[in-house]
Scaffold this active site. Sequence first.
Site, PDB file in Angstrom:
ATOM      1  N   ASP A   9       0.852  -1.203   0.000  1.00 20.38           N
ATOM      2  CA  ASP A   9       0.000   0.000   0.000  1.00 20.38           C
ATOM      3  C   ASP A   9       0.887   1.253   0.000  1.00 20.38           C
ATOM      4  O   ASP A   9       0.848   2.064   0.924  1.00 20.38           O
ATOM      5  CB  ASP A   9      -0.945   0.021   1.212  1.00 20.38           C
ATOM      6  CG  ASP A   9      -0.203   0.040   2.552  1.00 20.38           C
ATOM      7  OD1 ASP A   9      -0.777   0.563   3.537  1.00 20.38           O
ATOM      8  OD2 ASP A   9       0.950  -0.433   2.626  1.00 20.38           O
ATOM      9  N   ASP A  13       7.402   3.712   3.255  1.00 25.17           N
ATOM     10  CA  ASP A  13       8.273   2.567   3.549  1.00 25.17           C
ATOM     11  C   ASP A  13       8.025   1.414   2.590  1.00 25.17           C
ATOM     12  O   ASP A  13       8.939   0.626   2.303  1.00 25.17           O
ATOM     13  CB  ASP A  13       8.147   2.141   5.008  1.00 25.17           C
ATOM     14  CG  ASP A  13       6.745   1.764   5.419  1.00 25.17           C
ATOM     15  OD1 ASP A  13       5.786   2.322   4.867  1.00 25.17           O
ATOM     16  OD2 ASP A  13       6.607   0.906   6.306  1.00 25.17           O
ATOM     17  N   ASP A  14       6.793   1.333   2.032  1.00 26.76           N
ATOM     18  CA  ASP A  14       6.553   0.373   0.945  1.00 26.76           C
ATOM     19  C   ASP A  14       7.475   0.691  -0.228  1.00 26.76           C
ATOM     20  O   ASP A  14       8.071  -0.194  -0.844  1.00 26.76           O
ATOM     21  CB  ASP A  14       5.114   0.445   0.454  1.00 26.76           C
ATOM     22  CG  ASP A  14       4.078   0.258   1.541  1.00 26.76           C
ATOM     23  OD1 ASP A  14       3.951   1.141   2.412  1.00 26.76           O
ATOM     24  OD2 ASP A  14       3.396  -0.783   1.535  1.00 26.76           O
ATOM     25  N   GLU A 164      -1.019  -2.585  15.534  1.00 26.72           N
ATOM     26  CA  GLU A 164      -0.171  -2.054  14.461  1.00 26.72           C
ATOM     27  C   GLU A 164      -1.073  -1.732  13.271  1.00 26.72           C
ATOM     28  O   GLU A 164      -2.085  -2.398  13.031  1.00 26.72           O
ATOM     29  CB  GLU A 164       0.880  -3.123  14.114  1.00 26.72           C
ATOM     30  CG  GLU A 164       1.827  -2.769  12.985  1.00 26.72           C
ATOM     31  CD  GLU A 164       1.218  -3.066  11.640  1.00 26.72           C
ATOM     32  OE1 GLU A 164       0.487  -4.063  11.527  1.00 26.72           O
ATOM     33  OE2 GLU A 164       1.433  -2.276  10.710  1.00 26.72           O
ATOM     34  N   ASN A 166      -1.262  -2.134   9.902  1.00 25.80           N
ATOM     35  CA  ASN A 166      -1.721  -3.090   8.889  1.00 25.80           C
ATOM     36  C   ASN A 166      -2.764  -4.052   9.457  1.00 25.80           C
ATOM     37  O   ASN A 166      -3.702  -4.446   8.763  1.00 25.80           O
ATOM     38  CB  ASN A 166      -0.541  -3.877   8.318  1.00 25.80           C
ATOM     39  CG  ASN A 166       0.344  -3.026   7.423  1.00 25.80           C
ATOM     40  OD1 ASN A 166      -0.111  -2.036   6.849  1.00 25.80           O
ATOM     41  ND2 ASN A 166       1.613  -3.384   7.323  1.00 25.80           N
ATOM     42  N   HIS A 234       9.667   0.352   8.207  1.00 26.74           N
ATOM     43  CA  HIS A 234       9.058  -0.930   8.569  1.00 26.74           C
ATOM     44  C   HIS A 234       9.089  -1.962   7.432  1.00 26.74           C
ATOM     45  O   HIS A 234       9.554  -3.078   7.600  1.00 26.74           O
ATOM     46  CB  HIS A 234       7.588  -0.721   8.985  1.00 26.74           C
ATOM     47  CG  HIS A 234       7.394   0.262  10.091  1.00 26.74           C
ATOM     48  ND1 HIS A 234       7.619  -0.032  11.421  1.00 26.74           N
ATOM     49  CD2 HIS A 234       6.976   1.553  10.051  1.00 26.74           C
ATOM     50  CE1 HIS A 234       7.336   1.036  12.155  1.00 26.74           C
ATOM     51  NE2 HIS A 234       6.962   2.009  11.364  1.00 26.74           N
ATOM     52  N   ASP A 235       8.554  -1.586   6.271  1.00 31.77           N
ATOM     53  CA  ASP A 235       8.295  -2.575   5.219  1.00 31.77           C
ATOM     54  C   ASP A 235       9.569  -3.167   4.630  1.00 31.77           C
ATOM     55  O   ASP A 235       9.564  -4.309   4.157  1.00 31.77           O
ATOM     56  CB  ASP A 235       7.440  -1.956   4.108  1.00 31.77           C
ATOM     57  CG  ASP A 235       6.034  -1.658   4.582  1.00 31.77           C
ATOM     58  OD1 ASP A 235       5.333  -0.874   3.925  1.00 31.77           O
ATOM     59  OD2 ASP A 235       5.637  -2.216   5.634  1.00 31.77           O
TER      60      ASP A 235
HETATM   61  O1  RIB Z   1       2.736  -0.045  10.855  1.00 30.15           O
HETATM   62  C1  RIB Z   1       3.559   0.136   9.735  1.00 30.15           C
HETATM   63  C2  RIB Z   1       2.879  -0.344   8.501  1.00 30.15           C
HETATM   64  O2  RIB Z   1       1.721   0.445   8.272  1.00 30.15           O
HETATM   65  C3  RIB Z   1       3.729  -0.177   7.232  1.00 30.15           C
HETATM   66  O3  RIB Z   1       3.369  -1.166   6.310  1.00 30.15           O
HETATM   67  C4  RIB Z   1       3.329   1.179   6.717  1.00 30.15           C
HETATM   68  O4  RIB Z   1       3.481   1.281   5.292  1.00 30.15           O
HETATM   69  C5  RIB Z   1       1.871   1.190   7.064  1.00 30.15           C
HETATM   70  O5  RIB Z   1       1.173   0.537   6.028  1.00 30.15           O
HETATM   71 CA    CA Z   2       2.830  -0.589   3.997  1.00 31.61          CA
END
Ligand code: RIB
Ligand code: CA
Length: 308
Positions: A9, A13-14, A164, A166, A234-235
């Site tokens: 998405d 960070d993606d 979290e 996602n 994160h990703d």
């Molecule tokens: O909590 C971090 C996640 O949520 C990552 O995937 C960021 O892109 C958001 O989607």
């Molecule tokens: Ca993401």
Amino acid sequence: MKKVLIDCDPGIDDALALALAAGSRDALDVVGITTVGGNVDLPLTTTNALALREFLDLGDVPVTPGSAGALLRHTVRAADVHGATGLGSVVLPAPVRGPSEGHAVDFIVDTLRAAPGEITLVAVGPLTNLALAVRKEPRVAEWARDLVIMGGSYTRGNHSPAAEFNMLADPEAAAIVFDAGWTVKMLGLDVTLSAVATSSVLDRMRPLGRLAELLVPGVQSYKAVTVDGGPAIHDACAVAYVLDPSLFACVPAAVDVETAGLYTRGMTVTNFVVGERRANALVATSLDVRRFWDLVVGAYEGLAARLG
Ligand code: RIB
Ligand code: CA
């Protein structure tokens, strides 16, 4: 060479996770990218994925849009973190080519059916597409070589005190995915919050030519700032796990996703005392941060040499 199908998405960070995959083409074959509504709405996550495919020289990798929203409840978004476009202050050239025909769920099912045991699913957004895929064809859980997610946490949330993003964005989908029969490799906040793009990491990105036009403003405009003064990427941890699982220490656990709690909806309730229950997850508990950034920046340097 590992084959990966990345469900995402984008999301800053993606984008850096896709850049890591693009910079690792000696080790990763990206067989497809699927998009889901998450950080921002589906049209934007899909446009961002299309623009990133071209900017990152990902060639003809199919980009297939999926679910616009969660299975059941209201839509959760994170434009406050990723900006209105989903890529912060980053402005990429508009994509020339559009998405593939069809739906991400069918792409996931058909792609895994055609190559059983060969493809690792990497999910770095809400799990709606994956949940619908396993509902449409439960054998997806057997056909996937592995499933690696950025999501969840056994310590704390980010979008709520307990959950979290996602997982909170679609708890019902997450519950379906964790119950599908595979062993979910769960890269949760417990480790991803240590993947901080500090100022010294950012300095290693600055000399990377055109790629720096994504990396530097992306990191600088990513509002996921942590106590260490930089945003956690994160990703990228999920792609790094596929590239080198030894970067992480992992522990088997039985994970349940809370779907009803007034304050705990989306929480990944993680039981490390597996005992009579089957472990449905391998949960990351630590990350070798120095080696992680050496891997990531090394891949970015190789990609930058290609992009100019
Ligand atoms: O909590 C971090 C996640 O949520 C990552 O995937 C960021 O892109 C958001 O989607
Ligand atoms: Ca993401």
